[in-house]
Design a protein around this motif. Sequence first.
Motif, PDB file in Angstrom:
ATOM      1  N   ALA A  83       2.731   9.694  24.697  1.00 16.90           N
ATOM      2  CA  ALA A  83       1.320  10.084  24.773  1.00 16.90           C
ATOM      3  C   ALA A  83       0.378   8.974  24.317  1.00 16.90           C
ATOM      4  CB  ALA A  83       1.074  11.350  23.956  1.00 16.90           C
ATOM      5  N   LEU A  84       0.893   7.998  23.568  1.00 19.22           N
ATOM      6  CA  LEU A  84       0.047   6.881  23.143  1.00 19.22           C
ATOM      7  C   LEU A  84      -0.447   6.057  24.338  1.00 19.22           C
ATOM      8  CD1 LEU A  84       2.040   5.605  20.027  1.00 19.22           C
ATOM      9  CD2 LEU A  84      -0.160   6.819  20.022  1.00 19.22           C
ATOM     10  N   ASN A  85       0.196   6.222  25.487  1.00 17.30           N
ATOM     11  CA  ASN A  85      -0.203   5.503  26.704  1.00 17.30           C
ATOM     12  C   ASN A  85      -0.959   6.382  27.690  1.00 17.30           C
ATOM     13  OD1 ASN A  85       1.049   3.055  25.901  1.00 17.30           O
ATOM     14  ND2 ASN A  85       3.024   3.937  26.452  1.00 17.30           N
ATOM     15  N   ASN A  86      -1.294   7.603  27.304  1.00 18.31           N
ATOM     16  CA  ASN A  86      -1.981   8.526  28.194  1.00 18.31           C
ATOM     17  C   ASN A  86      -3.370   8.006  28.552  1.00 18.31           C
ATOM     18  OD1 ASN A  86      -3.710  11.144  28.699  1.00 18.31           O
ATOM     19  ND2 ASN A  86      -1.568  11.726  28.960  1.00 18.31           N
ATOM     20  N   ALA A  87      -3.837   8.345  29.731  1.00 19.35           N
ATOM     21  CA  ALA A  87      -5.161   7.896  30.171  1.00 19.35           C
ATOM     22  C   ALA A  87      -6.285   8.521  29.355  1.00 19.35           C
ATOM     23  CB  ALA A  87      -5.353   8.224  31.657  1.00 19.35           C
ATOM     24  N   ASP A  88      -6.049   9.697  28.786  1.00 17.10           N
ATOM     25  CA  ASP A  88      -7.082  10.414  28.040  1.00 17.10           C
ATOM     26  C   ASP A  88      -7.181   9.878  26.608  1.00 17.10           C
ATOM     27  OD1 ASP A  88      -8.938  12.777  27.758  1.00 17.10           O
ATOM     28  OD2 ASP A  88      -7.458  13.264  26.211  1.00 17.10           O
ATOM     29  N   PHE A  94      -5.007  11.685  19.224  1.00 18.50           N
ATOM     30  CA  PHE A  94      -4.309  12.796  18.584  1.00 18.50           C
ATOM     31  C   PHE A  94      -2.820  12.490  18.435  1.00 18.50           C
ATOM     32  CE2 PHE A  94      -7.558  16.192  20.105  1.00 18.50           C
ATOM     33  CZ  PHE A  94      -8.470  15.722  19.192  1.00 18.50           C
ATOM     34  N   ALA A  95      -2.238  11.805  19.410  1.00 15.33           N
ATOM     35  CA  ALA A  95      -0.823  11.434  19.310  1.00 15.33           C
ATOM     36  C   ALA A  95      -0.619  10.490  18.131  1.00 15.33           C
ATOM     37  CB  ALA A  95      -0.342  10.791  20.607  1.00 15.33           C
ATOM     38  N   ALA A  96      -1.514   9.514  17.973  1.00 14.59           N
ATOM     39  CA  ALA A  96      -1.413   8.589  16.843  1.00 14.59           C
ATOM     40  C   ALA A  96      -1.542   9.347  15.524  1.00 14.59           C
ATOM     41  CB  ALA A  96      -2.478   7.496  16.944  1.00 14.59           C
ATOM     42  N   SER A  97      -2.511  10.251  15.441  1.00 12.24           N
ATOM     43  CA  SER A  97      -2.690  11.039  14.213  1.00 12.24           C
ATOM     44  C   SER A  97      -1.458  11.886  13.915  1.00 12.24           C
ATOM     45  CB  SER A  97      -3.910  11.950  14.332  1.00 12.24           C
ATOM     46  OG  SER A  97      -5.076  11.192  14.388  1.00 12.24           O
ATOM     47  N   LEU A 113       2.158   1.928  17.991  1.00  7.88           N
ATOM     48  CA  LEU A 113       0.903   2.101  17.257  1.00  7.88           C
ATOM     49  C   LEU A 113       0.211   0.760  17.055  1.00  7.88           C
ATOM     50  CD1 LEU A 113       2.186   4.706  14.669  1.00  7.88           C
ATOM     51  CD2 LEU A 113       0.402   5.112  16.398  1.00  7.88           C
ATOM     52  N   ALA A 114       0.988  -0.268  16.728  1.00 11.87           N
ATOM     53  CA  ALA A 114       0.407  -1.609  16.557  1.00 11.87           C
ATOM     54  C   ALA A 114      -0.205  -2.085  17.870  1.00 11.87           C
ATOM     55  CB  ALA A 114       1.473  -2.584  16.063  1.00 11.87           C
ATOM     56  N   ASN A 115       0.451  -1.780  18.980  1.00  7.47           N
ATOM     57  CA  ASN A 115      -0.097  -2.138  20.285  1.00  7.47           C
ATOM     58  C   ASN A 115      -1.432  -1.428  20.529  1.00  7.47           C
ATOM     59  OD1 ASN A 115       0.066  -3.369  22.979  1.00  7.47           O
ATOM     60  ND2 ASN A 115       0.323  -1.254  23.654  1.00  7.47           N
ATOM     61  N   ASN A 116      -1.497  -0.151  20.195  1.00  4.16           N
ATOM     62  CA  ASN A 116      -2.758   0.583  20.353  1.00  4.16           C
ATOM     63  C   ASN A 116      -3.841  -0.001  19.445  1.00  4.16           C
ATOM     64  OD1 ASN A 116      -0.852   2.520  21.609  1.00  4.16           O
ATOM     65  ND2 ASN A 116      -2.665   3.792  21.741  1.00  4.16           N
ATOM     66  N   LEU A 117      -3.470  -0.377  18.243  1.00  2.00           N
ATOM     67  CA  LEU A 117      -4.426  -0.970  17.310  1.00  2.00           C
ATOM     68  C   LEU A 117      -4.969  -2.282  17.872  1.00  2.00           C
ATOM     69  CD1 LEU A 117      -5.844  -1.040  14.553  1.00  2.00           C
ATOM     70  CD2 LEU A 117      -3.779  -2.122  13.628  1.00  2.00           C
ATOM     71  N   ARG A 118      -4.110  -3.084  18.451  1.00  2.00           N
ATOM     72  CA  ARG A 118      -4.519  -4.385  19.010  1.00  2.00           C
ATOM     73  C   ARG A 118      -5.305  -4.258  20.307  1.00  2.00           C
ATOM     74  NH1 ARG A 118       0.787  -5.687  18.133  1.00  2.00           N
ATOM     75  NH2 ARG A 118       1.268  -5.347  20.315  1.00  2.00           N
ATOM     76  N   ASN A 119      -4.885  -3.350  21.185  1.00  2.00           N
ATOM     77  CA  ASN A 119      -5.334  -3.420  22.577  1.00  2.00           C
ATOM     78  C   ASN A 119      -6.140  -2.248  23.115  1.00  2.00           C
ATOM     79  OD1 ASN A 119      -3.965  -5.930  22.957  1.00  2.00           O
ATOM     80  ND2 ASN A 119      -2.048  -4.797  23.098  1.00  2.00           N
ATOM     81  N   GLY A 127      -8.673   3.331  15.406  1.00  2.00           N
ATOM     82  CA  GLY A 127      -8.758   3.874  14.048  1.00  2.00           C
ATOM     83  C   GLY A 127      -7.619   4.831  13.743  1.00  2.00           C
ATOM     84  N   SER A 128      -7.258   5.661  14.711  1.00  2.00           N
ATOM     85  CA  SER A 128      -6.148   6.604  14.528  1.00  2.00           C
ATOM     86  C   SER A 128      -4.823   5.865  14.391  1.00  2.00           C
ATOM     87  CB  SER A 128      -6.080   7.587  15.701  1.00  2.00           C
ATOM     88  OG  SER A 128      -7.241   8.381  15.746  1.00  2.00           O
TER      89      SER A 128
END
Length: 187
Positions: A83-88, A94-97, A113-119, A127-128
């Motif tokens: 879900a961390l790669n979901n378009a929404d 919410f997945a990160a949280s 999570l690090a990828n989401n934080l970076r990109n 932030g999540s």
Amino acid sequence: MTTKSIKVISLLLAFSLIILGCETQEQRDRKREEKRTQKFISQLNNRNQNIKTRVNAARALGRINTPEAQRALAGAIPTLIEALNNADTSTRAFAASALGNIGESAKKSIPNLANNLRNDRSDLVRGSAAYALGQMKGSAQGAIPDLIKALNDENELVRQSAAKALGQINSPQATEALKHYKANTKN
């Protein structure tokens, strides 16, 4: 035994049966919580549900924080990572949280999570992700460079979440970065 004694004993027995048959508020609350937990577990495990519903169920289970909810969450880690790669945006956040609520048991999500934080383009998701990395504590030491970089993010929420995460990781590298950050932000 007198008639009066029999009436008193009968009344006491009836009263005792009434008391035994009544649930306390605590018992009713526990049953209600168990029903909610089962509902969220069912939503989480139903592969026919959309991902947003499943992620929201995981997030709710993280707040319930019972052993049964935690076991269900542990089984949901792959779904949450996906879900961390979901378009929404809200689904990703919410997945990160939810992964953060699981904590160190979800450490295999740290690279994602690090990828989401970076990109990620969303401040909320970044932030999540920082929040979740902080909840992973020492297991997230590999993400320290990304968290340090996030201290310079354009968004204050992301910066604050990264600073808090570094404090939760509590390693010498994280502590040094926090000292430097605090010294430069007192202006």
